[in-house]
Scaffold this motif. Structure first.
Motif, PDB file in Angstrom:
ATOM      1  N   GLN A 163       0.828  -1.192   0.000  1.00  0.00           N
ATOM      2  CA  GLN A 163       0.000   0.000   0.000  1.00  0.00           C
ATOM      3  C   GLN A 163       0.869   1.251   0.000  1.00  0.00           C
ATOM      4  OE1 GLN A 163      -3.241   0.735  -0.086  1.00  0.00           O
ATOM      5  NE2 GLN A 163      -3.937  -1.371  -0.330  1.00  0.00           N
ATOM      6  N   VAL A 164       0.422   2.230  -0.753  1.00  0.00           N
ATOM      7  CA  VAL A 164       1.123   3.500  -0.849  1.00  0.00           C
ATOM      8  C   VAL A 164       0.134   4.609  -0.518  1.00  0.00           C
ATOM      9  CG1 VAL A 164       2.333   5.089  -2.391  1.00  0.00           C
ATOM     10  CG2 VAL A 164       2.690   2.612  -2.596  1.00  0.00           C
ATOM     11  N   GLN A 165       0.586   5.550   0.272  1.00  0.00           N
ATOM     12  CA  GLN A 165      -0.250   6.704   0.600  1.00  0.00           C
ATOM     13  C   GLN A 165       0.341   7.939  -0.068  1.00  0.00           C
ATOM     14  OE1 GLN A 165       0.976   4.703   3.418  1.00  0.00           O
ATOM     15  NE2 GLN A 165      -0.784   3.428   2.876  1.00  0.00           N
ATOM     16  N   LEU A 166      -0.547   8.764  -0.591  1.00  0.00           N
ATOM     17  CA  LEU A 166      -0.150  10.017  -1.211  1.00  0.00           C
ATOM     18  C   LEU A 166      -0.824  11.162  -0.465  1.00  0.00           C
ATOM     19  CD1 LEU A 166      -0.587   9.036  -4.964  1.00  0.00           C
ATOM     20  CD2 LEU A 166       1.539   9.148  -3.693  1.00  0.00           C
ATOM     21  N   VAL A 167      -0.051  12.160  -0.131  1.00  0.00           N
ATOM     22  CA  VAL A 167      -0.591  13.322   0.565  1.00  0.00           C
ATOM     23  C   VAL A 167      -0.260  14.572  -0.236  1.00  0.00           C
ATOM     24  CG1 VAL A 167      -0.571  14.690   2.666  1.00  0.00           C
ATOM     25  CG2 VAL A 167      -0.364  12.196   2.801  1.00  0.00           C
ATOM     26  N   GLU A 168      -1.316  15.274  -0.654  1.00  0.00           N
ATOM     27  CA  GLU A 168      -1.141  16.504  -1.425  1.00  0.00           C
ATOM     28  C   GLU A 168      -1.224  17.718  -0.502  1.00  0.00           C
ATOM     29  OE1 GLU A 168      -4.023  14.130  -4.337  1.00  0.00           O
ATOM     30  OE2 GLU A 168      -4.061  14.631  -2.195  1.00  0.00           O
ATOM     31  N   SER A 169      -0.615  18.804  -0.952  1.00  0.00           N
ATOM     32  CA  SER A 169      -0.722  20.079  -0.250  1.00  0.00           C
ATOM     33  C   SER A 169      -0.496  21.194  -1.257  1.00  0.00           C
ATOM     34  CB  SER A 169       0.294  20.161   0.890  1.00  0.00           C
ATOM     35  OG  SER A 169       1.620  20.057   0.381  1.00  0.00           O
ATOM     36  N   GLY A 170      -0.882  22.404  -0.856  1.00  0.00           N
ATOM     37  CA  GLY A 170      -0.594  23.570  -1.680  1.00  0.00           C
ATOM     38  C   GLY A 170      -1.776  24.182  -2.386  1.00  0.00           C
ATOM     39  N   GLY A 171      -2.935  23.562  -2.291  1.00  0.00           N
ATOM     40  CA  GLY A 171      -4.101  24.151  -2.923  1.00  0.00           C
ATOM     41  C   GLY A 171      -4.561  25.400  -2.202  1.00  0.00           C
ATOM     42  N   GLY A 172      -5.538  26.073  -2.808  1.00  0.00           N
ATOM     43  CA  GLY A 172      -6.068  27.275  -2.172  1.00  0.00           C
ATOM     44  C   GLY A 172      -6.826  28.134  -3.134  1.00  0.00           C
ATOM     45  N   LEU A 173      -7.078  29.362  -2.707  1.00  0.00           N
ATOM     46  CA  LEU A 173      -7.815  30.338  -3.498  1.00  0.00           C
ATOM     47  C   LEU A 173      -6.836  31.381  -4.031  1.00  0.00           C
ATOM     48  CD1 LEU A 173     -10.458  31.751  -4.439  1.00  0.00           C
ATOM     49  CD2 LEU A 173     -10.518  32.847  -2.179  1.00  0.00           C
ATOM     50  N   VAL A 174      -6.915  31.646  -5.313  1.00  0.00           N
ATOM     51  CA  VAL A 174      -6.014  32.613  -5.928  1.00  0.00           C
ATOM     52  C   VAL A 174      -6.773  33.372  -7.011  1.00  0.00           C
ATOM     53  CG1 VAL A 174      -5.164  30.964  -7.647  1.00  0.00           C
ATOM     54  CG2 VAL A 174      -3.709  32.881  -6.953  1.00  0.00           C
ATOM     55  N   GLN A 175      -6.357  34.591  -7.256  1.00  0.00           N
ATOM     56  CA  GLN A 175      -6.977  35.367  -8.327  1.00  0.00           C
ATOM     57  C   GLN A 175      -6.440  34.938  -9.683  1.00  0.00           C
ATOM     58  OE1 GLN A 175      -6.306  39.518  -7.316  1.00  0.00           O
ATOM     59  NE2 GLN A 175      -8.348  39.653  -6.419  1.00  0.00           N
TER      60      GLN A 175
ATOM     61  N   SER B 102       4.338   7.701   0.439  1.00  0.00           N
ATOM     62  CA  SER B 102       4.947   6.926   1.511  1.00  0.00           C
ATOM     63  C   SER B 102       4.269   5.565   1.584  1.00  0.00           C
ATOM     64  CB  SER B 102       4.830   7.653   2.854  1.00  0.00           C
ATOM     65  OG  SER B 102       3.468   7.791   3.214  1.00  0.00           O
ATOM     66  N   GLY B 103       4.952   4.638   2.234  1.00  0.00           N
ATOM     67  CA  GLY B 103       4.396   3.310   2.354  1.00  0.00           C
ATOM     68  C   GLY B 103       4.929   2.596   3.575  1.00  0.00           C
ATOM     69  N   ARG B 104       4.313   1.448   3.860  1.00  0.00           N
ATOM     70  CA  ARG B 104       4.766   0.665   5.009  1.00  0.00           C
ATOM     71  C   ARG B 104       6.178   0.136   4.762  1.00  0.00           C
ATOM     72  NH1 ARG B 104       4.016  -4.686   6.252  1.00  0.00           N
ATOM     73  NH2 ARG B 104       2.767  -4.973   4.387  1.00  0.00           N
ATOM     74  N   ARG B 105       6.503  -0.118   3.485  1.00  0.00           N
ATOM     75  CA  ARG B 105       7.839  -0.571   3.138  1.00  0.00           C
ATOM     76  C   ARG B 105       8.605   0.561   2.461  1.00  0.00           C
ATOM     77  NH1 ARG B 105       7.116  -6.173   0.045  1.00  0.00           N
ATOM     78  NH2 ARG B 105       6.192  -4.777  -1.491  1.00  0.00           N
TER      79      ARG B 105
ATOM     80  N   SER C 120       9.321  -1.377  -3.948  1.00  0.00           N
ATOM     81  CA  SER C 120       9.549  -1.145  -2.518  1.00  0.00           C
ATOM     82  C   SER C 120       9.938  -2.430  -1.805  1.00  0.00           C
ATOM     83  CB  SER C 120       8.283  -0.559  -1.877  1.00  0.00           C
ATOM     84  OG  SER C 120       7.220  -1.502  -1.930  1.00  0.00           O
ATOM     85  N   GLY C 121      10.388  -2.273  -0.572  1.00  0.00           N
ATOM     86  CA  GLY C 121      10.684  -3.407   0.291  1.00  0.00           C
ATOM     87  C   GLY C 121      12.040  -4.039   0.040  1.00  0.00           C
ATOM     88  N   ALA C 122      12.395  -4.949   0.922  1.00  0.00           N
ATOM     89  CA  ALA C 122      13.705  -5.595   0.859  1.00  0.00           C
ATOM     90  C   ALA C 122      13.902  -6.367  -0.445  1.00  0.00           C
ATOM     91  CB  ALA C 122      13.881  -6.530   2.052  1.00  0.00           C
TER      92      ALA C 122
END
Length: 126
Positions: free
Chosen positions: A1-13, A25-28, A104-106
């Motif tokens: 399993q892989v997790q993705l986390v976004e950031s940086g959005g918002g309101l702009v003119q 990121s992931g467990r491995r 990923s992983g060993a």
């Protein structure tokens, strides 16, 4: 399993800029990711590709964003970025990060599944 986390959005003119970031990121331990990209979905519309980038840094852009958006990645950080300039109201959407082809992983197992982030809202006012 892989997790993705976004950031940086918002309101702009209109005419402004935003920079989106996405970290995988992931467990491995992740050794490599073949393709990372950004998609967007506006209300009442289908999700569409905005830009993608391979591990070799080949890029692909939607015609609507060429010359305004730039995708980049940092393989050491398992991250992908989207620099958005000259934003237009029609760029308003939820932006999703996607990755596919994670080793990923060993045993450096290749996972061919596609993984998505939860999305970040970008709103461009006129």
């Amino acid at each position: 399993q892989v997790q993705l986390v976004e950031s940086g959005g918002g309101l702009v003119q209109a005419g402004g800029s935003l920079r989106l970031s996405c970290v995988a990121s992931g467990r491995r331990f992740i050794f490599s990711i073949n393709t990372m990209g950004w998609y967007r979905q506006a209300p009442g519309k289908q999700r569409e590709l905005v830009a993608s980038i391979t591990s070799g840094e080949s890029t692909n852009y939607a015609d609507s964003v060429k010359g305004r958006f730039t995708i980049s990645r940092d393989n050491a950080k398992n991250s992908v970025y989207l620099q958005m300039n000259s934003l237009k109201p029609e760029d308003t959407a939820v932006y999703f990060c996607k990755c596919q082809g994670v080793r990923s992983g060993a045993t450096m197992t290749m996972d061919v599944n596609a993984y998505w982030g939860q999305g970040t809202q970008v709103t461009v006012s006129s």
